[in-house]
Motif scaffolding. Structure first.
Motif, PDB file in Angstrom:
ATOM      1  N   SER A 455      19.336  88.565   4.556  1.00 44.08           N
ATOM      2  CA  SER A 455      20.066  87.910   5.644  1.00 44.08           C
ATOM      3  C   SER A 455      21.547  87.869   5.306  1.00 44.08           C
ATOM      4  O   SER A 455      21.924  87.775   4.132  1.00 44.08           O
ATOM      5  N   MET A 456      22.389  87.945   6.353  1.00 44.52           N
ATOM      6  CA  MET A 456      23.846  87.887   6.161  1.00 44.52           C
ATOM      7  C   MET A 456      24.477  87.188   7.364  1.00 44.52           C
ATOM      8  O   MET A 456      23.955  87.248   8.470  1.00 44.52           O
ATOM      9  N   GLU A 457      25.624  86.556   7.116  1.00 42.03           N
ATOM     10  CA  GLU A 457      26.409  85.976   8.204  1.00 42.03           C
ATOM     11  C   GLU A 457      27.885  86.098   7.882  1.00 42.03           C
ATOM     12  O   GLU A 457      28.294  85.970   6.719  1.00 42.03           O
ATOM     13  N   ILE A 458      28.674  86.358   8.928  1.00 43.43           N
ATOM     14  CA  ILE A 458      30.132  86.352   8.816  1.00 43.43           C
ATOM     15  C   ILE A 458      30.632  85.029   9.359  1.00 43.43           C
ATOM     16  O   ILE A 458      30.339  84.671  10.505  1.00 43.43           O
ATOM     17  N   ILE A 459      31.372  84.279   8.547  1.00 46.06           N
ATOM     18  CA  ILE A 459      31.934  83.004   8.976  1.00 46.06           C
ATOM     19  C   ILE A 459      33.432  83.218   9.200  1.00 46.06           C
ATOM     20  O   ILE A 459      34.228  83.266   8.249  1.00 46.06           O
ATOM     21  N   GLU A 460      33.823  83.358  10.459  1.00 43.10           N
ATOM     22  CA  GLU A 460      35.178  83.782  10.775  1.00 43.10           C
ATOM     23  C   GLU A 460      36.234  82.713  10.516  1.00 43.10           C
ATOM     24  O   GLU A 460      37.401  83.041  10.306  1.00 43.10           O
ATOM     25  N   ARG A 461      35.839  81.463  10.533  1.00 38.22           N
ATOM     26  CA  ARG A 461      36.822  80.404  10.324  1.00 38.22           C
ATOM     27  C   ARG A 461      37.517  80.549   8.986  1.00 38.22           C
ATOM     28  O   ARG A 461      38.710  80.271   8.862  1.00 38.22           O
ATOM     29  N   TRP A 462      36.784  81.014   7.968  1.00 41.60           N
ATOM     30  CA  TRP A 462      37.373  81.185   6.628  1.00 41.60           C
ATOM     31  C   TRP A 462      37.371  82.649   6.186  1.00 41.60           C
ATOM     32  O   TRP A 462      37.729  82.945   5.049  1.00 41.60           O
ATOM     33  N   ASN A 463      36.972  83.565   7.080  1.00 42.29           N
ATOM     34  CA  ASN A 463      36.897  84.983   6.737  1.00 42.29           C
ATOM     35  C   ASN A 463      36.060  85.216   5.479  1.00 42.29           C
ATOM     36  O   ASN A 463      36.497  85.863   4.518  1.00 42.29           O
ATOM     37  N   VAL A 464      34.854  84.669   5.502  1.00 36.07           N
ATOM     38  CA  VAL A 464      33.945  84.815   4.374  1.00 36.07           C
ATOM     39  C   VAL A 464      32.611  85.369   4.859  1.00 36.07           C
ATOM     40  O   VAL A 464      32.304  85.337   6.060  1.00 36.07           O
ATOM     41  N   VAL A 465      31.831  85.863   3.908  1.00 36.07           N
ATOM     42  CA  VAL A 465      30.509  86.433   4.185  1.00 36.07           C
ATOM     43  C   VAL A 465      29.481  85.726   3.304  1.00 36.07           C
ATOM     44  O   VAL A 465      29.710  85.526   2.101  1.00 36.07           O
ATOM     45  N   ILE A 466      28.347  85.365   3.907  1.00 36.92           N
ATOM     46  CA  ILE A 466      27.224  84.800   3.159  1.00 36.92           C
ATOM     47  C   ILE A 466      26.125  85.848   3.098  1.00 36.92           C
ATOM     48  O   ILE A 466      25.772  86.441   4.119  1.00 36.92           O
ATOM     49  N   THR A 467      25.591  86.087   1.903  1.00 36.80           N
ATOM     50  CA  THR A 467      24.502  87.053   1.735  1.00 36.80           C
ATOM     51  C   THR A 467      23.332  86.392   1.025  1.00 36.80           C
ATOM     52  O   THR A 467      23.520  85.551   0.140  1.00 36.80           O
ATOM     53  N   ALA A 468      22.124  86.771   1.425  1.00 31.51           N
ATOM     54  CA  ALA A 468      20.905  86.283   0.779  1.00 31.51           C
ATOM     55  C   ALA A 468      20.043  87.480   0.409  1.00 31.51           C
ATOM     56  O   ALA A 468      20.110  88.532   1.053  1.00 31.51           O
ATOM     57  N   SER A 469      19.211  87.302  -0.618  1.00 32.35           N
ATOM     58  CA  SER A 469      18.479  88.455  -1.137  1.00 32.35           C
ATOM     59  C   SER A 469      17.119  88.067  -1.694  1.00 32.35           C
ATOM     60  O   SER A 469      16.837  86.896  -1.976  1.00 32.35           O
ATOM     61  N   MET A 470      16.303  89.103  -1.882  1.00 29.47           N
ATOM     62  CA  MET A 470      15.026  88.928  -2.555  1.00 29.47           C
ATOM     63  C   MET A 470      15.206  88.574  -4.027  1.00 29.47           C
ATOM     64  O   MET A 470      14.247  88.193  -4.699  1.00 29.47           O
ATOM     65  N   ASP A 471      16.427  88.703  -4.556  1.00 25.29           N
ATOM     66  CA  ASP A 471      16.656  88.370  -5.967  1.00 25.29           C
ATOM     67  C   ASP A 471      16.803  86.868  -6.191  1.00 25.29           C
ATOM     68  O   ASP A 471      17.170  86.449  -7.286  1.00 25.29           O
ATOM     69  N   THR A 472      16.541  86.055  -5.168  1.00 23.06           N
ATOM     70  CA  THR A 472      16.530  84.577  -5.184  1.00 23.06           C
ATOM     71  C   THR A 472      17.908  83.955  -5.049  1.00 23.06           C
ATOM     72  O   THR A 472      18.030  82.727  -5.095  1.00 23.06           O
ATOM     73  N   ALA A 473      18.963  84.735  -4.867  1.00 25.01           N
ATOM     74  CA  ALA A 473      20.319  84.200  -4.812  1.00 25.01           C
ATOM     75  C   ALA A 473      20.891  84.253  -3.400  1.00 25.01           C
ATOM     76  O   ALA A 473      20.605  85.163  -2.626  1.00 25.01           O
ATOM     77  N   VAL A 474      21.720  83.250  -3.082  1.00 25.46           N
ATOM     78  CA  VAL A 474      22.551  83.246  -1.879  1.00 25.46           C
ATOM     79  C   VAL A 474      23.998  83.156  -2.352  1.00 25.46           C
ATOM     80  O   VAL A 474      24.345  82.256  -3.123  1.00 25.46           O
TER      81      VAL A 474
END
Length: 530
Positions: A455-474
């Motif tokens: 899963s991924m999301e772009i948060i435009e207010r701060w120009n950041v990206v959130i990523t999630a993975s099967m490796d257990t990390a966000v």
């Protein structure tokens, strides 16, 4: 001939999986059975407990066809149809290594695999033989230093603008709420263990309610700030939910769930908080049942009333949300340039999204599909006979995507944990502007995780990206790919203050992952083809 003797009912145990078991091996030392399946999951079973596995490991990138156990070192090897080899610790229940074909260099289709405990080598065979000699085990210190957001793989993330919070869900059933400004965990709760792993999630338009779908078909609505169960939705079967969304038509609000039942399940979002069980809208369920011939993987909505669904066999279907009628069937041809990594399941369209800013345009392509293979296809839903265009986005399959609200950039994530940012501002905006020889400009590219992006999301207010993975990390990144931090780390960050970011460092597991440098395998010589 003499017929085989039938076993007594008490003298046998039967293990059943919806997708079947394609490979297995037994470890006498630990008395466990390790299985692989077409659903890409490695499972460990107690031979005396057939109802459910002891543990399910993160998914391979494609169906598993071989499993070999090394009892002396408490580990198992698995090979998928894409020739990816994974090494598992069957005592500590973790993935020790991932070796992709570009690392071990064995590219022909693998027909058989075998582990030799004497030489401590793993043999893959097809047109040739390849011997992968096991050297040192992964560093225990490195494993200890890896930061885990959840104990098990992360199945999804959502961002609540209302609270500036990131909601993450792990396959183990845990839901965590994080302050995006600092990375601090502010609340955590767990769904009932009987519901199985969380496989899909979404938050409503207000950013206050969370809906979760699970591998056992359970769908529930929660207040994610206090863990209160608000409502239960029952689609009438226990088939896995693969995608779920809150939608609205005019003033009516709905929840749409799809999955292995190959049906679009529509529920009215009544706003009631009485924990009563609610059934789907019967007209919709009966209309859509059997339209897809394979498992539905993704659903997307374009106001005012267009819905798209995609399935494992590569078909995309467009629907009218008002009438429930099927409008069009879309299917892209399997690209000829799939390279040597073509595998079973490459035809799947794993993610759909609509470019809402283009929704009213007659000329522009507004539907984006990840697949088949590592290609991303753009479709003009008003001219559905063929894709408007497509481009190669990854050497492995693209499994997650996100766009900004203006639809100027597209973010893609693949099976190997890579993230790519594309400039799509002028891509496919008219029927004559682009051809397949003119793909969108790649803005930046980085390795965010050591396993599949979920899963991924772009948060435009701060120009950041959130990523999630099967490796257990966000993880949180700048739009340029600079590493801000992992949710769950000890030191907090201050969003907007680069001095508190992890950059220029990168996550240690990404830095040391064998997909890049293969520290635990040495490529052996190849035997001659026969």
């Amino acid at each position: 001939g003499i017929g085989s003797k039938h076993r007594l009912p008490g003298d046998q145990r039967v293990f059943k999986l919806a997708k079947g078991i394609t490979a297995f091996d037994y470890c006498p030392k630990n008395n466990v059975i390790v299985t692989g399946s077409i659903d890409q999951i490695i499972r460990i079973w107690n031979p005396f407990v057939t109802s459910r596995p002891t543990i399910s490991f993160p998914k391979h990138g494609s169906p598993v066809f071989a499993v070999c156990v090394d009892s002396s070192n408490d580990r198992a090897f698995s090979v998928a149809n894409d020739n990816t080899v994974k090494v598992w610790d069957i005592v500590e229940f973790q993935c020790l290594q991932t070796v992709i074909p570009s690392a071990h260099k064995y590219l022909p289709d693998t027909e058989a695999a075998h582990f030799n405990p004497v030489s401590q080598s793993f043999v893959m065979g097809g047109e040739h033989l390849a011997v992968l000699r096991v050297q040192d085990e992964p560093s225990v210190q490195l494993l200890a230093e890896v930061i885990h957001t959840h104990r098990l793989p992360v199945s999804g993330i959502r961002f609540s603008k209302c609270f500036n919070q990131v909601i993450t869900a792990g396959e183990g059933g845990s839901v965590k709420v994080w302050n995006i400004l600092s990375g601090q965990c502010v609340f955590e709760f767990a769904i009932e263990s009987g519901d199985g792993a969380i496989t899909a999630m979404d938050i409503d338009q207000s950013g206050k309610k969370l809906v979760t779908g699970t591998e056992n078909g359970s769908i529930k609505i929660w207040n994610f700030n206090n863990g209160e169960l608000l409502h239960i939705l029952d689609k009438g079967n226990s088939d896995e939910v693969t995608d779920i969304q809150f939608t609205s038509v005019i003033k009516n609000r709905y929840i749409v769930a799809v999955g292995w039942d190959r049906t679009i399940n529509f529920f009215a979002d009544t706003g009631e908080h009485n924990q009563q069980v609610q059934k789907p809208i019967s007209a919709w369920s009966s209309t859509t049942r059997c339209a897809h011939k394979d498992d539905i993987l993704s659903v997307a909505f374009l106001p005012p009333s267009l819905i798209a669904t995609s399935s494992f066999d590569g078909e995309i279907i467009l629907w009218s949300m008002i009438s429930g009628h099927l409008l069009n069937r879309l299917r892209a041809k399997m690209p000829t340039d799939v390279g040597k990594f073509s595998t079973q399941g490459d035809s799947a369209v794993k993610k759909l999204l609509f470019l809402h800013a283009r929704g009213r345009s007659q000329e522009a392509a507004s539907l984006v599909a990840s697949g088949p293979a590592g290609f991303v296809h753009f479709w003009n839903t008003r001219i559905p006979s063929r894709p408007a265009d497509c481009f190669k986005a990854s050497v492995s399959n693209v499994v997650s995507m996100a766009v900004d609200t203006r639809n100027t950039v597209l973010l893609t994530g693949d099976y190997d944990g890579h993230v790519t940012l594309w400039n799509i501002k002028d891509y496919c905006i008219s029927s004559s502007r682009h051809s397949s020889a003119d793909p969108p400009n790649k803005i930046t590219f980085w390795r965010a995780h050591t396993a599949k992006i979920t899963s991924m999301e772009i948060i435009e207010r701060w120009n950041v990206v959130i990523t999630a993975s099967m490796d257990t990390a966000v993880r949180l990144w700048t739009l340029e790919g600079n590493y801000i931090g992992t949710f769950g780390q000890m030191s907090l960050w201050i969003l907007g203050d680069p001095s508190t970011y992890q950059h220029p460092l990168v996550p240690k597991d990404v830095l040391m992952d064998p997909i890049v440098c293969v520290p635990g395998f040495e490529r052996g010589g190849r035997g001659g083809g026969g």
